[in-house]
Design a protein around this motif. Structure first.
Motif, PDB file in Angstrom:
ATOM      1  N   UNK B 322       0.974  -1.104  -0.070  1.00  0.00           N
ATOM      2  CA  UNK B 322       0.044   0.005   0.038  1.00  0.00           C
ATOM      3  C   UNK B 322       0.782   1.228   0.039  1.00  0.00           C
ATOM      4  N   UNK B 323       1.759   1.148   0.778  1.00  0.00           N
ATOM      5  CA  UNK B 323       2.744   2.308   0.858  1.00  0.00           C
ATOM      6  C   UNK B 323       4.216   2.020   0.378  1.00  0.00           C
ATOM      7  N   UNK B 324       5.039   2.835  -0.105  1.00  0.00           N
ATOM      8  CA  UNK B 324       6.745   2.533  -0.486  1.00  0.00           C
ATOM      9  C   UNK B 324       7.263   3.281   0.864  1.00  0.00           C
ATOM     10  N   UNK B 325       8.437   2.539   1.396  1.00  0.00           N
ATOM     11  CA  UNK B 325       9.163   3.024   2.667  1.00  0.00           C
ATOM     12  C   UNK B 325       9.235   4.548   2.738  1.00  0.00           C
ATOM     13  N   UNK B 326       9.542   5.308   1.757  1.00  0.00           N
ATOM     14  CA  UNK B 326      10.030   6.532   1.841  1.00  0.00           C
ATOM     15  C   UNK B 326       8.821   7.523   2.011  1.00  0.00           C
ATOM     16  N   UNK B 327       7.613   6.809   2.060  1.00  0.00           N
ATOM     17  CA  UNK B 327       6.248   7.384   2.349  1.00  0.00           C
ATOM     18  C   UNK B 327       5.789   7.358   3.699  1.00  0.00           C
ATOM     19  N   UNK B 328       6.730   6.629   4.544  1.00  0.00           N
ATOM     20  CA  UNK B 328       6.560   6.567   6.072  1.00  0.00           C
ATOM     21  C   UNK B 328       7.125   7.824   6.818  1.00  0.00           C
ATOM     22  N   UNK B 329       6.404   8.423   7.560  1.00  0.00           N
ATOM     23  CA  UNK B 329       6.977   9.732   8.321  1.00  0.00           C
ATOM     24  C   UNK B 329       8.169   9.646   9.058  1.00  0.00           C
ATOM     25  N   UNK B 330       8.214   8.028   9.296  1.00  0.00           N
ATOM     26  CA  UNK B 330       9.473   8.042  10.359  1.00  0.00           C
ATOM     27  C   UNK B 330      10.749   7.457   9.530  1.00  0.00           C
ATOM     28  N   UNK B 331      10.571   7.274   8.164  1.00  0.00           N
ATOM     29  CA  UNK B 331      11.599   6.686   7.297  1.00  0.00           C
ATOM     30  C   UNK B 331      12.762   7.800   7.384  1.00  0.00           C
ATOM     31  N   UNK B 332      14.055   7.270   7.651  1.00  0.00           N
ATOM     32  CA  UNK B 332      15.019   8.201   7.792  1.00  0.00           C
ATOM     33  C   UNK B 332      15.105   9.265   8.720  1.00  0.00           C
TER      34      UNK B 332
END
Lengths: 350, 373
Positions: B322-332
């Motif tokens: 449903x989402x790609x990793x960089x679409x997560x607010x916590x990513x990076x």
């Protein structure tokens, strides 16, 4: 197991007991016996013969470089080397990377109770050979013992002193945008050889460590009159970590080309099998030289005259920092980050 | 290197990418099932070679990533017992449980080791009858046969001090769970080649037919993946929904019957909780009752340990595509390889770790100089 390497008709001045005991670190007669019968015997030189609390050294006037490193490796002996030769080459190579001419080493040993004397002697003989091959003298030492189960056989610390000659300054701060990055040979031999030996992975083609003194190739680069800005050996963390460290220190970026980087077929095969990236695997006889781009081809030609330098190549260049400290152009022409390792590289599940 | 360089050849890759651009006329969303494929895609930037109409979403096929946090807690509980030698494949040691990971347990004195084969653990148990040797059996159908063999060897040797914490999961039920999801946008799958090398691909025919999705059994090299995408897109463009085999050099339709028989002899399908996906019927493997003696959950009474995932981590949405990793607010930011909130940031096959490691354009600015933590 190999013989000790000296003639059998040479009588030992003090017959040594078959194993290390706690008393060997106690400072008493057994300690003295160990020093006389083993260390002084194999490392013999006039400075060590002073037998004083500190070694008095004469150095030419000028600046010196000093470095220290501790060595813990299992197994103690692996194809292509052992902890003894590693302890000498590691410190000698660090001096060379700073542009220094290696002169003196100290050697500190932490020995585990129960270590076979024959094992220790093999290690000491190997150190003596590596020191001779590197043109350094072992001038001071120390021995401590720890209870059985509190060490891994033997730990060695070596400290090295080298002479900084005029005009030979190798420093990260000298790296400039536009410099070429030259790699001295193929990657990954040491790390994979040690891993294969430790984990008893039987590969059809045996893997040998690249552990060696870098003195001859570095001397040859200077002798060719090349304006080396900085050198860095590719030990723990491999090429990727060295490039990231230099990028972080300088604030510049590195861009390298995967196709230019040599990795032997046995190392590649072992890495593929275990899911490891050879760019992160440790080497003990490889380095990068950063120098003006117009001198890069000559540096490669010099390095290729050495057996360990057959795969020497220009692998990339320094440039203003882009999206990440180090960028790698894949074999298929796309570009990705070459990041620092997080923790140790671990074999994958499937 | 033979059998490797051929599949990383730039001219061949360009040829297939051109063919794909020629054939693709509409927008299609494909999921590569296996984390190994995700890794190759991101490492080689294969998505940048695709026509704009083709979107790849990353599937649940990373065994480390889908192992729920409570299973890690159970592993930690067992590993921390005196007298236990706890063995695992390397990847699992860094995965955070509720409070710690297995590396931290080792630093606190637990005997935690990483091994290359479950058979090494059987040997270890034989050599150390005074230790309880436990193996953490993680993975898909790919690793299950070797674990079954270890159990058979332990049984034959009459070992009383060997057991397995079984967290095996199965691919086909997970694909069905994804296809039944309310927000599913996956129109075709690249199935995991190595799972199919063991299990074959007969089980995929009913899924392709029922949900009208092409399923292409695909390998792991760059050329394999692009060819898999080409085959799936060709099916979609021509209105077909079939099972095809791109990875024919390793996979046969029937799979490896010997390995399957071994697996069925020791394990049986059970409901299994997946990280981010919840419980999926008959999606896991557990030891059959006749091998219950080797079940570490029973031996150490940890089956009742339950735990919740970090609320910040959207790994469920990532693992379902449903989402790609960089679409997560916590990513990076809050979640990095050094301080992972969820397993996909830990494993080398995890989509989040792959994005963080290889894709400069997707990192938040603060993290672009390396790991910002």
């Amino acid at each position: 197991m190999k013989q000790s390497g000296y003639p059998l008709d040479c009588p030992l001045p003090h017959p040594l007991p078959p194993t290390i005991t706690m008393a060997h670190g106690g400072g008493g007669s057994l300690t003295q016996q160990l020093i006389d019968g083993l260390f002084a015997r194999h490392f013999a030189n006039p400075i060590l013969a002073q037998q004083h609390d500190a070694a008095a050294l004469s150095l030419d006037h000028g600046r010196i470089a000093i470095t220290t490193d501790s060595f813990v490796v299992q197994p103690l002996f692996f194809p292509g080397g052992d902890i003894g030769s590693l302890a000498v080459y590691g410190t000698v190579n660090d001096l060379l990377m700073a542009g220094a001419e290696p002169r003196y080493l100290t050697a500190g040993f932490i020995l585990e109770e129960g270590l076979p004397m024959e094992t220790l002697e093999r290690i000491v003989i190997s150190m003596a050979g590596a020191a001779a091959a590197s043109g350094v003298t072992i001038v001071a030492g120390d021995t401590k013992t720890v209870n059985r189960g509190h060490g891994d056989g033997v730990f060695i610390n070596t400290t090295g002193i080298g002479l900084l000659q005029h005009g030979r300054t190798s420093l990260p701060s000298r790296i400039e945008s536009g410099d070429a990055i030259v790699l001295s040979g193929d990657l990954g031999r040491h790390g994979m050889a040690v891993m294969a030996a430790r984990e008893q992975l039987d590969f059809s083609t045996p893997l040998f460590s690249d552990a060696a003194s870098l003195r001859a190739p570095v001397e040859a680069l200077y002798a060719a009159g090349l304006g080396l800005h900085c050198m860095r050996d590719l030990t723990r963390g491999g090429l990727a970590s060295a490039l990231n460290e230099l990028s972080d220190t300088t604030g510049l970026g590195c861009r390298i080309d995967e196709a230019a980087i040599g990795v032997s077929a046995p190392v590649r095969g072992a890495c593929e099998l275990l899911g490891l990236d050879p760019l992160y695997v440790a080497n003990e006889g490889r380095f990068i030289a950063v120098l003006p781009a117009h001198e890069a081809a000559q540096a490669v030609a010099v390095l290729q005259t050495f057996e360990c330098g057959q795969h020497a190549a220009v692998i990339g260049h320094v440039e203003p920092r882009a999206e990440a400290p180090v960028l790698l152009r894949n074999r298929i022409g796309t570009t990705r980050i070459l990041d620092r390792l997080t923790g140790e590289q671990l074999p994958r599940i499937c | 290197m033979k059998f490797m360089d051929e599949y990383r050849d730039r001219a061949d890759i360009d040829r297939i990418a051109n063919e794909l651009r020629r054939r693709c006329t509409r927008n299609w969303t494909l999921m590569e099932v296996c984390g190994g494929q995700t890794h190759t895609i991101v490492k080689y930037g294969l998505d940048t070679l695709l026509p704009p109409g083709v979107a790849l979403v990353h599937g649940p096929g990373c065994p480390v990533c889908v192992t729920p946090v409570e299973m890690i807690d159970r592993a930690l509980a067992i590993a921390s017992r005196p007298g236990v030698t706890f063995c695992s494949f390397g990847d699992m040691l860094r995965v955070p449980g509720s409070r710690a990971d297995l590396f931290q347990a080792r630093a606190r004195g637990a005997d935690v080791r990483f091994v290359y084969s479950p058979l090494d653990c059987v040997k270890l148990a034989q050599e150390h009858p005074e230790r309880e040797v436990v193996f953490f059996a993680v993975g898909f159908e790919t690793t299950a046969p070797a674990n079954a063999l270890a159990i058979q060897q332990a049984a034959a040797a009459g070992l009383q001090n060997f057991s397995m914490l079984v967290a095996h999961v199965l691919v086909p039920p997970a694909l069905e769970a994804i296809l039944q999801g309310a927000h599913c946008r996956v129109q075709g799958f690249l199935a995991a080649g190595h799972v199919c090398a063991v299990m074959g691909y007969e089980a995929y025919h009913p899924i392709a037919a029922r949900y009208r999705v092409p399923i292409v059994v695909t390998g792991f090299e760059p050329l394999d993946i692009l060819q898999g995408v080409l085959m799936a897109v060709t099916q979609l463009e021509t209105g077909r929904a079939e099972v095809e085999n791109q990875y024919s050099r390793s996979v046969q339709e029937a799979g490896n019957r010997v390995a399957q028989a071994m697996l069925c002899e020791v394990f049986e399908a059970v409901p299994r909780k997946w990280r981010g996906l919840g419980s999926i019927p008959q999606s896991g493997l557990a030891l059959r009752p006749e091998y219950a003696l080797f079940d570490a959950e029973r031996r150490f009474h940890v089956a009742t340990l339950h735990a919740e995932e970090s609320p910040l981590c959207i790994s469920g949405a990532v693992l379902q595509g449903h989402k790609r990793p960089h679409e997560c607010p916590a990513f990076g930011t809050a979640c990095t390889p050094l301080h992972p909130l969820g397993a996909p940031m830990v494993s080398s096959e995890g989509a989040c770790a792959a994005y963080h490691r290889y894709r400069p354009q997707d990192l938040p600015a603060a993290s672009a100089t390396g790991d910002s933590q």
